[in-house]
Design a protein around this motif. Sequence first.
Motif, PDB file in Angstrom:
ATOM      1  N   GLU A   4       3.823   6.155  -5.142  1.00 31.52           N
ATOM      2  CA  GLU A   4       4.005   6.233  -6.599  1.00 31.52           C
ATOM      3  C   GLU A   4       2.741   6.712  -7.314  1.00 31.52           C
ATOM      4  O   GLU A   4       2.821   7.290  -8.408  1.00 31.52           O
ATOM      5  N   LEU A   5       1.559   6.428  -6.714  1.00 32.09           N
ATOM      6  CA  LEU A   5       0.254   6.675  -7.348  1.00 32.09           C
ATOM      7  C   LEU A   5       0.206   6.076  -8.747  1.00 32.09           C
ATOM      8  O   LEU A   5      -0.357   6.643  -9.689  1.00 32.09           O
ATOM      9  N   HIS A   6       0.822   4.867  -8.814  1.00 34.52           N
ATOM     10  CA  HIS A   6       0.876   4.154 -10.094  1.00 34.52           C
ATOM     11  C   HIS A   6       1.204   2.693  -9.781  1.00 34.52           C
ATOM     12  O   HIS A   6       2.252   2.399  -9.188  1.00 34.52           O
ATOM     13  N   PHE A   7       0.309   1.761 -10.162  1.00 33.76           N
ATOM     14  CA  PHE A   7       0.511   0.348  -9.838  1.00 33.76           C
ATOM     15  C   PHE A   7       1.733  -0.228 -10.543  1.00 33.76           C
ATOM     16  O   PHE A   7       2.464  -1.045  -9.975  1.00 33.76           O
ATOM     17  N   GLY A   8       1.957   0.190 -11.780  1.00 28.94           N
ATOM     18  CA  GLY A   8       3.097  -0.358 -12.524  1.00 28.94           C
ATOM     19  C   GLY A   8       4.417   0.023 -11.870  1.00 28.94           C
ATOM     20  O   GLY A   8       5.308  -0.833 -11.685  1.00 28.94           O
ATOM     21  N   VAL A  53      -4.497   6.979 -10.164  1.00 33.23           N
ATOM     22  CA  VAL A  53      -4.682   6.389  -8.835  1.00 33.23           C
ATOM     23  C   VAL A  53      -4.609   7.534  -7.828  1.00 33.23           C
ATOM     24  O   VAL A  53      -3.687   8.352  -7.860  1.00 33.23           O
ATOM     25  N   GLU A  54      -5.569   7.590  -6.907  1.00 37.60           N
ATOM     26  CA  GLU A  54      -5.578   8.634  -5.893  1.00 37.60           C
ATOM     27  C   GLU A  54      -5.902   8.036  -4.526  1.00 37.60           C
ATOM     28  O   GLU A  54      -6.632   7.055  -4.417  1.00 37.60           O
ATOM     29  N   LEU A  55      -5.367   8.661  -3.504  1.00 38.68           N
ATOM     30  CA  LEU A  55      -5.686   8.268  -2.137  1.00 38.68           C
ATOM     31  C   LEU A  55      -7.030   8.839  -1.722  1.00 38.68           C
ATOM     32  O   LEU A  55      -7.344   9.993  -2.015  1.00 38.68           O
ATOM     33  N   THR A  56      -7.847   8.033  -1.055  1.00 32.41           N
ATOM     34  CA  THR A  56      -9.060   8.546  -0.434  1.00 32.41           C
ATOM     35  C   THR A  56      -8.667   9.248   0.876  1.00 32.41           C
ATOM     36  O   THR A  56      -7.526   9.189   1.319  1.00 32.41           O
ATOM     37  N   PHE A  79       0.830  -1.202   0.000  1.00 31.83           N
ATOM     38  CA  PHE A  79       0.000   0.000   0.000  1.00 31.83           C
ATOM     39  C   PHE A  79       0.868   1.258   0.000  1.00 31.83           C
ATOM     40  O   PHE A  79       0.602   2.218  -0.735  1.00 31.83           O
ATOM     41  N   VAL A  80       1.918   1.290   0.833  1.00 35.57           N
ATOM     42  CA  VAL A  80       2.789   2.464   0.898  1.00 35.57           C
ATOM     43  C   VAL A  80       3.436   2.724  -0.457  1.00 35.57           C
ATOM     44  O   VAL A  80       3.521   3.876  -0.912  1.00 35.57           O
ATOM     45  N   ALA A  81       3.879   1.664  -1.118  1.00 37.73           N
ATOM     46  CA  ALA A  81       4.508   1.838  -2.430  1.00 37.73           C
ATOM     47  C   ALA A  81       3.531   2.436  -3.435  1.00 37.73           C
ATOM     48  O   ALA A  81       3.873   3.374  -4.172  1.00 37.73           O
ATOM     49  N   VAL A  82       2.303   1.923  -3.473  1.00 41.05           N
ATOM     50  CA  VAL A  82       1.316   2.458  -4.412  1.00 41.05           C
ATOM     51  C   VAL A  82       0.928   3.884  -4.041  1.00 41.05           C
ATOM     52  O   VAL A  82       0.794   4.762  -4.910  1.00 41.05           O
ATOM     53  N   ALA A  83       0.790   4.141  -2.719  1.00 38.54           N
ATOM     54  CA  ALA A  83       0.401   5.477  -2.275  1.00 38.54           C
ATOM     55  C   ALA A  83       1.469   6.501  -2.617  1.00 38.54           C
ATOM     56  O   ALA A  83       1.154   7.666  -2.919  1.00 38.54           O
TER      57      ALA A  83
END
Length: 307
Positions: A16-20, A56-59, A10-14
């Motif tokens: 980067e705001l990018h799954f790839g 991708v955005e954080l809620t 989760f921290v990595a995606v949050a």
Amino acid sequence: MMTLDQVRAFVAVAEELHFGRAAERLRMTQPPLSRQIQKLERTVGVTLLERDNRKVELTEAGRAFLDESYRLLALVESAGDVARRIDGGATGTLRLGFTAVSAIGVLGPLLKELERSLPGIEVILHERVTAAQADGIRRGELDLGLARPPFDTAEFESRVIFREPLCAAVPSEHPLADVAHPLTAGDFDGEPVISYNPVQSRYFHELTVRFLTNAHPRVEQQVHQILTAVLLVAAGRGCALVPASARSLGVQGVVYKDLVDGGGDPDGSEVPGQPVELHAIWARGRRSPMLRRVLAQIGRMQLAAQP
């Protein structure tokens, strides 16, 4: 159940705001990363990330969860560091017993050296006579004692850390206070002497008896503590044999006199001029990594001239 792998994902995606990019950073492919995030959201019970084909955005919940995730991962990392430091003996709590007079010449320098060389170790002090220290170590209340012999060598390991002479404490108005030469046992013939309890203060009782073997003093009192003996001397109740470090007690009305041979060691292993020993003692077979480091540091200290 939430896992650390899910939190790290989760921290990595949050960030980067990018799954790839997050998958590349974590050295994994994107589908398992997406599954980790989905499992985490199901466990937490809220949506943490809004995602579609473009972004991708954080809620709001995700931003709050990110702050807590940072704290959680930092705690895990520091917990591992603490565990490694404890395993290496660099941190922990040392419960240290000491006798009142041992604090004069030994305790202060020892605490300063431990604070300098092993700052991660917290020292908790317990003032106890030797017998009470032995009981405390036996029951697991103390890790280390600064004690006087004798003690049961089958139960305790020990190391001599300080040696000093035995001397006489005499009232300042007593005739012996003005004697120029070191005192002999004969100088105490017929004199009132304050001695020590043969059970609670066996070590100094035996030192006193040994030095005065060929004299016939009048034993007026038997006390448990060196300080008590010195206070009675100051009150004019008699003379006493005390360790040389008692000179630092600063009690008025007492004069300290050297002895001819400094006394003798009650176990028979005489050390001319320096018969009074202080030992570090600990439970046999219970030398933790922390205690090993403390003992190694004590061994490097120059607390007294060793013969």
